[in-house]
Design an enzyme around this catalytic site. Structure first.
Site: not given
Length: 293
Positions: A130-131, A134, A197
């Site tokens: 997930h990071e 980003h 997100e």
């Protein structure tokens, strides 16, 4: 598009900074705030990642000091087609993670010891994916600059509260600035963070190959992240929008969508054909020494 958003964000935060400066010190205060804001924007662009990492007391790790965690991130970065980011661990029982850096070539990812100790290796892989989502979506520049500049706005507003309005400043305007400026900065945070997100969740599921693992990780850490104190956020509330799960208990001022909605969206996804080689079901030692169960 992200470049335009960054420019608009910096302009908005600079304007807020000037409003607070005017309220505290009149026209002279506004001009001083403009000069400070211009210098801060330039400095923050090049150094925001270092500021954020220092704010959290993060320590950089490598293949020698944290082989399992570092190797997991390396596998995920290859899956994502990204340069290898710098990897950090934050000694904090609050289970969370974040990414920072002005572009993929200068990115860093960090996880807390609380997160590494709570989740399985598969779930940690999903969180770090997930990071990296980003990073791949180029969200990190805006997120990182908001954390630093919005924090500075809150700081100068508090300065006005404790030290008065100064010569040329209107008392009512000073009170208004002190009360409104931090919330205005928070509104900017909410505007840029909530949709991002969902995008990072989708990207993370693709990178790790297991949306259910990310959903499971979110379910495990959401309650603990709200319950366990986070000193970095207590010092600078603007830092909360960096994390995978918010630490605020207020849905009104949350910088993220409701965790339940994110989990539902992930559970509705079909797992991608490609699965991350890093996703192996074992626990990570917070110090990166290997599995514990």
């Amino acid at each position: 598009m992200n470049g335009l958003k960054t420019t608009m964000l910096l302009a908005a935060l600079t304007a807020l900074f000037m409003v607070v400066g005017f309220a505290v010190g009149g026209q002279a205060g506004a001009m001083i705030a403009l000069v400070i804001a211009a210098g801060m924007n330039l400095f923050t662009y090049w150094n925001a990642d270092k500021i954020v990492l220092s704010m959290h007391g993060a320590r950089q790790v490598d293949a020698a000091s944290a082989p399992e965690f570092y190797g997991l991130v390396a596998d995920l970065a290859r899956n994502a087609g990204l340069p290898m980011p710098k990897v950090y661990i934050v000694d904090n029982p609050n289970p969370n993670a974040f990414a920072t850096g002005r572009n993929p070539e200068n990115a860093a990812v960090a996880a807390t010891t609380g997160l590494l100790g709570m989740l399985s290796r598969e779930e940690v892989a999903a969180v770090m994916a997930h990071e990296l989502g980003h990073v791949r979506n180029r969200d990190t520049l805006v997120m990182t600059m908001v954390a630093t500049i919005a924090g500075a706005i809150s700081m100068i507003a508090n300065f006005g509260l404790f030290f008065g309005n100064g010569r040329g400043g209107h008392p009512a305007a000073g009170i208004l600035a002190v009360v409104v400026a931090p919330f205005a900065a928070m509104i900017v945070q909410m505007a840029i963070s909530r949709t991002r997100e969902y995008g990072a969740d989708r990207a993370g599921a693709e990178i790790c190959g297991n949306p259910r693992a990310l959903a499971s990780a979110l379910a495990k850490i959401s309650g603990a992240a709200r319950r366990i104190p986070n000193p970095a956020v207590e010092r600078n509330p603007a830092a909360a929008q960096l994390y995978i799960v918010p630490t605020s208990v207020s849905d009104i001022f949350s910088t993220h969508p409701a965790t339940e909605k994110r989990i539902a969206a992930l559970e509705a996804m079909q797992p991608p054909v490609r699965r991350a080689s890093a996703a192996v079901p074992s626990a990570l030692d917070p110090l990166g020494r290997g599995g514990r169960r």
